[in-house]
Structure formats: structure tokens, C-alpha cells
Design a protein around this motif. Sequence first.
Motif, PDB file in Angstrom:
ATOM      1  N   MET B  80       0.756  -1.112  -0.065  1.00  0.00           N
ATOM      2  CA  MET B  80      -0.081   0.055  -0.155  1.00  0.00           C
ATOM      3  C   MET B  80       0.727   1.275   0.013  1.00  0.00           C
ATOM      4  SD  MET B  80      -3.216  -0.230   0.191  1.00  0.00           S
ATOM      5  CE  MET B  80      -3.850   0.885   1.058  1.00  0.00           C
ATOM      6  N   ASP B  81       2.098   1.198   0.369  1.00  0.00           N
ATOM      7  CA  ASP B  81       3.127   2.367   0.470  1.00  0.00           C
ATOM      8  C   ASP B  81       3.630   2.628  -0.957  1.00  0.00           C
ATOM      9  OD1 ASP B  81       4.719   0.181   0.158  1.00  0.00           O
ATOM     10  OD2 ASP B  81       5.803   0.971   1.909  1.00  0.00           O
ATOM     11  N   TRP B  82       3.090   2.078  -1.978  1.00  0.00           N
ATOM     12  CA  TRP B  82       3.156   2.414  -3.329  1.00  0.00           C
ATOM     13  C   TRP B  82       4.745   1.794  -3.724  1.00  0.00           C
ATOM     14  CZ3 TRP B  82       1.909   8.212  -4.316  1.00  0.00           C
ATOM     15  CH2 TRP B  82       0.798   8.434  -3.856  1.00  0.00           C
ATOM     16  N   LYS B  99       9.411   2.852  -7.005  1.00  0.00           N
ATOM     17  CA  LYS B  99       8.205   3.513  -6.337  1.00  0.00           C
ATOM     18  C   LYS B  99       6.960   3.806  -7.551  1.00  0.00           C
ATOM     19  CE  LYS B  99       7.580   6.518  -2.618  1.00  0.00           C
ATOM     20  NZ  LYS B  99       6.649   5.574  -1.727  1.00  0.00           N
ATOM     21  N   ARG B 105       0.173  -3.811  -6.464  1.00  0.00           N
ATOM     22  CA  ARG B 105      -0.681  -5.113  -6.273  1.00  0.00           C
ATOM     23  C   ARG B 105       0.083  -6.300  -6.402  1.00  0.00           C
ATOM     24  NH1 ARG B 105      -3.199  -8.166  -4.115  1.00  0.00           N
ATOM     25  NH2 ARG B 105      -5.027  -9.254  -4.608  1.00  0.00           N
ATOM     26  N   TRP B 121      -1.882  -0.201  -9.280  1.00  0.00           N
ATOM     27  CA  TRP B 121      -2.923   0.270  -9.582  1.00  0.00           C
ATOM     28  C   TRP B 121      -2.689   1.697 -10.427  1.00  0.00           C
ATOM     29  CZ3 TRP B 121      -5.110  -1.229  -4.084  1.00  0.00           C
ATOM     30  CH2 TRP B 121      -5.566  -2.550  -4.107  1.00  0.00           C
ATOM     31  N   LYS B 145      -6.064  -0.879 -15.476  1.00  0.00           N
ATOM     32  CA  LYS B 145      -5.432  -1.237 -14.156  1.00  0.00           C
ATOM     33  C   LYS B 145      -5.092  -2.698 -13.928  1.00  0.00           C
ATOM     34  CE  LYS B 145      -8.610  -0.466 -11.405  1.00  0.00           C
ATOM     35  NZ  LYS B 145      -9.576   0.512 -10.807  1.00  0.00           N
ATOM     36  N   GLN B 147      -4.900  -6.174 -12.203  1.00  0.00           N
ATOM     37  CA  GLN B 147      -5.603  -6.944 -11.120  1.00  0.00           C
ATOM     38  C   GLN B 147      -4.922  -8.176 -10.703  1.00  0.00           C
ATOM     39  OE1 GLN B 147      -7.923  -5.759  -9.472  1.00  0.00           O
ATOM     40  NE2 GLN B 147      -8.845  -4.125 -10.644  1.00  0.00           N
ATOM     41  N   THR B 161      -8.203  -4.670 -15.509  1.00  0.00           N
ATOM     42  CA  THR B 161      -9.898  -4.355 -15.769  1.00  0.00           C
ATOM     43  C   THR B 161     -10.370  -4.023 -17.041  1.00  0.00           C
ATOM     44  OG1 THR B 161      -9.198  -1.902 -15.218  1.00  0.00           O
ATOM     45  CG2 THR B 161     -10.449  -3.258 -13.494  1.00  0.00           C
ATOM     46  N   GLY B 162     -11.461  -4.236 -17.426  1.00  0.00           N
ATOM     47  CA  GLY B 162     -11.932  -4.303 -18.880  1.00  0.00           C
ATOM     48  C   GLY B 162     -11.322  -5.266 -19.506  1.00  0.00           C
ATOM     49  N   TYR B 196     -16.308 -11.056 -16.378  1.00  0.00           N
ATOM     50  CA  TYR B 196     -16.134 -10.363 -15.267  1.00  0.00           C
ATOM     51  C   TYR B 196     -14.805 -10.173 -14.636  1.00  0.00           C
ATOM     52  CZ  TYR B 196     -21.272 -10.876 -14.617  1.00  0.00           C
ATOM     53  OH  TYR B 196     -22.646 -10.807 -14.837  1.00  0.00           O
ATOM     54  N   LEU B 197     -14.815  -9.227 -13.754  1.00  0.00           N
ATOM     55  CA  LEU B 197     -13.384  -8.872 -13.367  1.00  0.00           C
ATOM     56  C   LEU B 197     -12.435  -9.977 -12.908  1.00  0.00           C
ATOM     57  CD1 LEU B 197     -11.905  -6.094 -12.517  1.00  0.00           C
ATOM     58  CD2 LEU B 197     -12.643  -6.499 -10.327  1.00  0.00           C
ATOM     59  N   ARG B 199      -9.708 -12.063 -11.336  1.00  0.00           N
ATOM     60  CA  ARG B 199      -9.264 -12.084  -9.968  1.00  0.00           C
ATOM     61  C   ARG B 199      -7.733 -12.625  -9.447  1.00  0.00           C
ATOM     62  NH1 ARG B 199      -9.529  -9.943  -5.940  1.00  0.00           N
ATOM     63  NH2 ARG B 199     -10.175 -10.798  -4.058  1.00  0.00           N
ATOM     64  N   ILE B 215     -14.370 -12.622 -10.347  1.00  0.00           N
ATOM     65  CA  ILE B 215     -15.207 -12.489  -9.377  1.00  0.00           C
ATOM     66  C   ILE B 215     -16.319 -13.374  -9.631  1.00  0.00           C
ATOM     67  CG2 ILE B 215     -14.057 -10.267  -8.679  1.00  0.00           C
ATOM     68  CD1 ILE B 215     -16.943  -9.173 -10.137  1.00  0.00           C
ATOM     69  N   GLU B 216     -16.764 -13.757 -10.840  1.00  0.00           N
ATOM     70  CA  GLU B 216     -18.023 -14.322 -10.859  1.00  0.00           C
ATOM     71  C   GLU B 216     -17.798 -15.953 -11.129  1.00  0.00           C
ATOM     72  OE1 GLU B 216     -21.315 -15.825 -13.788  1.00  0.00           O
ATOM     73  OE2 GLU B 216     -19.274 -15.440 -14.408  1.00  0.00           O
TER      74      GLU B 216
END
Lengths: 303, 348
Positions: B80-82, B99, B105, B121, B145, B147, B161-162, B196-197, B199, B215-216
Motif C-alpha cells: 500500500m505504500d506504493w 516506487k 498490487r 493500480w 488497471k 488486477q 480491468t476491462g 467479469y473482473l 481475480r 469474481i463471478e
Amino acid sequence: MGKKKRGHPDVEEILSRPWCYYCERDFEDLKLLISHQKAKHFKCDRCGRRLNTAGGLSVHLNQVHKETLSQVENALPNRQGLEVEIFGMEGIPQEVLEQHRNRIIQNFYQAQEDRRIATGNPPPGQSKNPRKKIKIETAEELLKRFAEYRAQRKAVAANGGVMEGVVQTSTSFPQQGFNQPGFPGQQPHGQAPYNFSTDSLPARPSANLAGAPGLPQRPTQPGFWNGSAQAAASGDEIDQLIRMAEAGVKPQKKPEEGDEAGEGKSKKEKDKKGRMIYDDAEFSPEEKMAALSRYAYTPPVGA
Amino acid sequence: MAPATQYELSPPPGDAVSAIAFAPISGTKLLVSSWDNKVYHYDLTNGPEASSLVTTYEHRAPVLDVCFGADDNEAFTAGMDWTVNRLNLETGELTALSKHTAPVRRVVYSKSCGILVSASWDSTLNLHNLNDPSSTPITIALPGKPQALAGSPSKIVVAMTGRIINIYDVQAIVELFQTGGTDLKPWQQRESSLRYLTRAVSCMPNDAGYATSSIEGRVAVEWFEDTAESQARKYAFKCHRQAAPDGDGDIVYPVNALAFHSAHGTFASGGGDGTVALWDAEAKRRLKQYQKFPNNVAALAFSNDGKYLAVGVCPGFETGQNDYNGAGQTSVFIRELGENEAKGKGAK
């Protein structure tokens, strides 16, 4: 008819099928059930040996692999226990047998009802006579009522004339329609026109006249020609009419019926879809979590 | 009581598990990254009774991924701190490698060429040339983005995504380092077979293809080879679903994790329904479905020798949820696999 019956076995046939205590699956015969149990529930995951019972597997695991069996594999959550000794259909506790029986019967009649709603056909094997009688009575009643109805709604005389014409032409169609195989419940020919007119008349006011020729042959598919909720939803006009006649109600009843069927329809659509636990198309669960203050990280200035 | 062949690591991580990685050489050493800002280092040699935790490595922010490097003492973390970090497991020293401008992710290490790829991300990849520590990482813009990210000996697969999937050739990255360019074209860009997205992504150990999950409640298996025959082999299937308790349709869970078994070429999938299933990608058959875990399965990893399967279990994140706390409900299960447990049966 014989072919049809095979597709929808009667409840006794279903109840007589052997089924698996652990997963509630049913089988053609006992042999298949036993081999299913050996493969799915009593198979040793260490060496692949297939045992006859859960107890047997437990002893095997204990002696050969020095492990303890805690539960039966691939079993429904409440059937994983090792206390009951099951072999094929033997050993199933009485109350579970009864539960299963009740469930099957309930499902069977539910399925039959669903099918009846969906197809508009009466359930197989049901006597034709009772229905017939009701129809004969209501046909006259309805004709009378139809006259009243027409007087009320159709103030325009010319319109009434057209309607009559339609009734006449449609009476010539039903004979074809009723001769079609698979449309049960039609014996004496003389009654056919009456029956038919009961189908078509009440729905007529809301229907497009142009749709009339298509209608008589297939009274069971009202959805095609009529977008209005009344007829489209009913699924079985004859049935609906009978109920209407019984209740002595006129069109008010229809919307209610429509609602019922409408619900059934949306339910079916949902069936296909399934409900997703997580359904965001853009952001992953992690991104959502990352947005929570709990996990927030503030980058040092200038970084 | 769990069977003797499966046990829970103690002590468990303090919050949700984000990733699990086994060491490349030792079959008993593993790292678990967690949302509680720590990376947990476990060793299985002491068995189920004793504590398996060797040490923890504190980070500045929740750690979203961990992977091993060239040997058992080098690891890379992202969070999370990039930042993308190198972690020396012996000294616990943490060195920032690069960085991003958003949380990172996934990280994946390509052993054959000494390349570390990180996906953030902020819709970029950072390519790190580990053979030349003085070099600056190259940033590649992505069309979406990211995933999920996975590496095979010759390819890097990025799922975005997409429904975009970019496949990069590792050799092209090596060439990029040599020429000093900054523009890397994907070897292939594909549309995901899943609606779907995405995972998770995992590559086949034999470098033939990869599996993706969404996710589906669905998993797709595809092959790299760009021939009509190979592409015709791709397929997708539904899994990790449960009949709704009211009998109305299915409850569909996300498939959070995929992991291929190094020796047998079979793969495991872990879903929000708390189950782990083993699949034979070639024979298109399910080999096994394990007993339900007490919670959502978030991460999976096979040990390098294929003896162990580690399963990270923590509460799942559902649509509409606006709070989350995995503390106290997170655990890592270790399943000792039988000799042929993960072996395919062959096509029938």
C-alpha cells in the motif's frame, strides 16, 4: 403420450429410485448408488482405495495410514457424520428417509405446477371429465356474460358487429386446433366451438383484431400476440377462465393472475443469473479494502 | 477435528492474507504477506504441534504481495505504500527498489532472466533488472488497471480491468534492458474469456498456457501458442458456487486464488465459498474438492516440490461492505498432499 410420460416420470417412479444419504443424489439402480458411494464418499484420499462404508474407510485410514477420519467427503453439511453406517440404501435413519420422501413429493408437485403454468397443459394422467364439465357450464355462462360485457364496454355498435364476425370465423378454426395431437381434453366435437369461444372472447377486448387468426390454433401461447399483462401472463386461458367462472369474477381477476405469473417469470430469470457475492466491474475487493481508513497509508510529502 | 494431514499454522497472521509464497529451494519455507503491515516467515519442519513462525518483517503499510527471488533468502514485497521492496530474509533488511504512484498490487520474479516485474493500480508495470542493481527500473504504461500478474519461464501475464490481458515476452524485456528503451509492446494482447473482473492469474509450469479466474465463480484455461488449434483448446468453467439456501438460483463466489502444481501441471482454485478445488487442466476434470474452510480462501500456494499446499483463509469482502477486519479470523492452513493427490488421472 407415452413419450411425454417418459420425460416426466410419475411420483412413484421417482420415489422408488435409490438415493445417496450423503449427497441426496438419486440413481437408476442400487449398483450405481453403491459404486457412487465408494467413489465419492468412501474413497481413501491417500491411496485411492474404495471402501464399502464410512466405518470401513475409518478403519482403513487408521490402520494403513495412521490417520483419523473426521468426516465423510463430498457430503452435505449435515450428513458428514460418521455415526450412521450407510451402505447403499441401508442404514438411513427413518426420519431422514421421511424427510427425503417429503422433499421429493413436494418438489414433484412443485415441478408439475411450474410446468403447468409454463406450458398451459394440464398435468399428465389427470381425468379430463371434471374439467370438461366445468367448461360446458361456463361456456354458456360466459357467453351470457360476454354479451353483458360487450354491452358495457363496446358502446359502438359497429364494433360489436366486427366482434361477432370474429367469433364466427374463429369457431371454424378450433376444429383444426382441437384435432391437433397433444391438446388434451377435447372429445365431443360439438362442444368445441363453445370451448373455443370461451378462450378467445374475454381476452378479445384488449387484443388486436388482426391477431385473431393466429389465436385459435394455439390457445396455449397467448404471449405471442398480446403484449398486455392479462393474457400474456395467464399462460393458460382455459384454466383461468374456469377459475374466473367459478369465482364469478370478471376482468378484475385478471391483473392479479398477471402479477402471480409475472413473479414466476422474474424468478426464473434470477435462477439463470445467480447472485454474486462481489460484483464490482472496476474495483477489486483489495482496492475497496485499501480505501478503508484502517489500511490507509499516507505517502510522505515529496515522495 | 481436522485430519492429520491438514493443520493450521500458528500463530496466524494478524489480519487478512494477501499472498503466500513458498521458497524456490526449500520445500518447507514460506512467506505470507498480510494486511497487518507484516510479512510472516514460516517453516513447516516442526510439524503441526510446534509454532512454525520463524520471524516477521514489519512494513510501513499493508503488504499486498510477496514473492521469492533468486534463492531462499531473497524476497520481494509490494504494498500500500506504493513501494516495491527487496527483503533480505536473513537480516530482515528492506530495500526500496522502485516506487509507483499508487499501491502496488503484485510482484513477480522471473528466475530465468533475473527480472522483477511489479504491477500497480497506477496502471503501470515497473521492470527491474536485478542483474544490474545500479540500473533504474523501467516503467511501462498499461492499457488498464492491473488486477493480477503471473510469470512463466518465458512469459509475463498481466490481467487488467476491462477484460484486457497483456502477455509480455520475458526475452523482450531482457532486450529492452540492453537497448535502454522504454517502450515495450506486449507479445500479445487478448480479451479475457471471462466476462467479469479478473481475480487471479497463474501460469502453467510447462510454459504452455495460463489460467485466469474472475469474481463471478468462473475459471478459464488458455494456451499461449497462437495457432488455431491451440486457441481452440481454451475453455472456461463455472465453479465456487452454491445453491442459495432459499432454493432460488446460485450464490456465486469470487475465485480469489489459483496455483499450479509444479510437477503434475494440475491446478488449485480457491474461492469466496471457502473451498479449494484441484483441477486437471488437460483432462478438464475436477480431481478433488477439499472440505470447506471456515472462511473465504484468499491465497494459495504449492510448495516447490509439490508436497504442500498452503491455503490463506480470511473473511471475504462482499459487495456493499464498508468495513473490514480480518484480525482473529485469519489463518493459514497447510495441507500435506498425498503422493498422487494432485496428479491428473489422464484424459478419459
